[in-house]
Design a protein around this motif. Structure first.
Motif, PDB file in Angstrom:
ATOM      1  N   GLU A 100       0.922  -1.094   0.075  1.00 15.97           N
ATOM      2  CA  GLU A 100      -0.085   0.030   0.067  1.00 15.97           C
ATOM      3  C   GLU A 100       0.881   1.412  -0.086  1.00 15.97           C
ATOM      4  O   GLU A 100       0.769   2.308  -0.569  1.00 15.97           O
ATOM      5  CB  GLU A 100      -0.889   0.014   1.144  1.00 15.97           C
ATOM      6  N   ARG A 107       0.837   3.979  -2.897  1.00 16.81           N
ATOM      7  CA  ARG A 107       0.654   5.669  -2.644  1.00 16.81           C
ATOM      8  C   ARG A 107       2.019   6.327  -3.097  1.00 16.81           C
ATOM      9  O   ARG A 107       1.556   7.443  -3.876  1.00 16.81           O
ATOM     10  CB  ARG A 107       0.496   5.783  -1.263  1.00 16.81           C
ATOM     11  N   ASN A 158      -5.297  -1.698  -2.892  1.00 15.66           N
ATOM     12  CA  ASN A 158      -4.260  -0.886  -2.984  1.00 15.66           C
ATOM     13  C   ASN A 158      -4.032   0.342  -4.047  1.00 15.66           C
ATOM     14  O   ASN A 158      -3.544   1.443  -3.768  1.00 15.66           O
ATOM     15  CB  ASN A 158      -3.106  -1.551  -2.899  1.00 15.66           C
ATOM     16  N   LYS A 185      -6.835   1.622  -5.395  1.00 10.41           N
ATOM     17  CA  LYS A 185      -7.823   2.650  -5.116  1.00 10.41           C
ATOM     18  C   LYS A 185      -7.204   3.611  -3.946  1.00 10.41           C
ATOM     19  O   LYS A 185      -7.646   4.925  -4.138  1.00 10.41           O
ATOM     20  CB  LYS A 185      -9.154   1.809  -4.608  1.00 10.41           C
ATOM     21  N   SER A 186      -6.527   3.044  -2.963  1.00 12.63           N
ATOM     22  CA  SER A 186      -6.055   3.744  -1.941  1.00 12.63           C
ATOM     23  C   SER A 186      -5.134   4.852  -2.351  1.00 12.63           C
ATOM     24  O   SER A 186      -4.757   5.984  -1.983  1.00 12.63           O
ATOM     25  CB  SER A 186      -5.641   3.148  -0.721  1.00 12.63           C
ATOM     26  N   THR A 213      -5.962   8.023  -4.065  1.00 10.73           N
ATOM     27  CA  THR A 213      -6.591   9.136  -3.023  1.00 10.73           C
ATOM     28  C   THR A 213      -5.420  10.269  -2.788  1.00 10.73           C
ATOM     29  O   THR A 213      -5.585  11.017  -2.129  1.00 10.73           O
ATOM     30  CB  THR A 213      -7.126   8.483  -1.531  1.00 10.73           C
TER      31      THR A 213
END
Length: 155
Positions: free
Chosen positions: A58, A62, A92, A94-95, A98
């Motif tokens: 993750e 990011r 992961n 999708k996050s 963000t």
């Protein structure tokens, strides 16, 4: 002379490899194979790296999304495709998205589109339009954004 590292040496090398820059599982496994490790040893190393937080998918996703957007001005389409290619899971991905605010995303697109439109040497016409669209689509920007911007700039 066997230059294959011991399990401990390989673990230390990979700890450094992961602490130097965020890595995805795929990169770590490839690095293990490059060092000549066996698949059972690779499993031990990956588990060790996960347990000691050297490897975190993750966090990688990011960081990847943030960096590629801010530094290379990639759009979400390209970021998602690149993460899928690295076998990152959907939650992961999708996050990771963000990490890019809508305001920042739109601002980056506007700046990039204007800059590229003005840098194309062709006069108005199909050739210029094609170059403009191809460039932004290659960078991973959504086609609806690209075509709306093209209509706006053609005027």
């Amino acid at each position: 002379m066997n230059d294959k590292p011991t399990l401990k040496e390989a673990q230390l090398k990979l700890e450094y490899y992961c602490s130097y820059q965020e890595r995805c599982h795929q990169e770590v496994v490839q690095k293990c194979y490059d060092l000549g490790m066996q698949s059972n040893e690779i499993d031990v190393i990956v588990v060790h790296l996960l347990q000691h937080n050297f490897l975190n998918e993750e966090r990688f996703a990011r960081s990847f999304a943030r960096g590629k957007h801010r530094i290379k001005a990639w759009g979400k389409v390209r970021i998602v495709n690149e993460l899928k290619q690295r076998q990152i899971s959907s939650p992961n991905i999708k996050s990771a998205l963000t990490e890019i605010s809508e305001e920042e995303y739109e601002a980056t697109f506007e700046i990039l589109a204007e800059k590229h439109w003005n840098s194309i040497t062709e006069r108005k016409g199909q050739k210029k339009n094609k170059k403009f669209c191809d460039y932004l689509l290659r960078k991973g920007w959504e086609s609806n954004l690209v075509y709306e911007k093209l209509k706006e700039l053609e005027k």
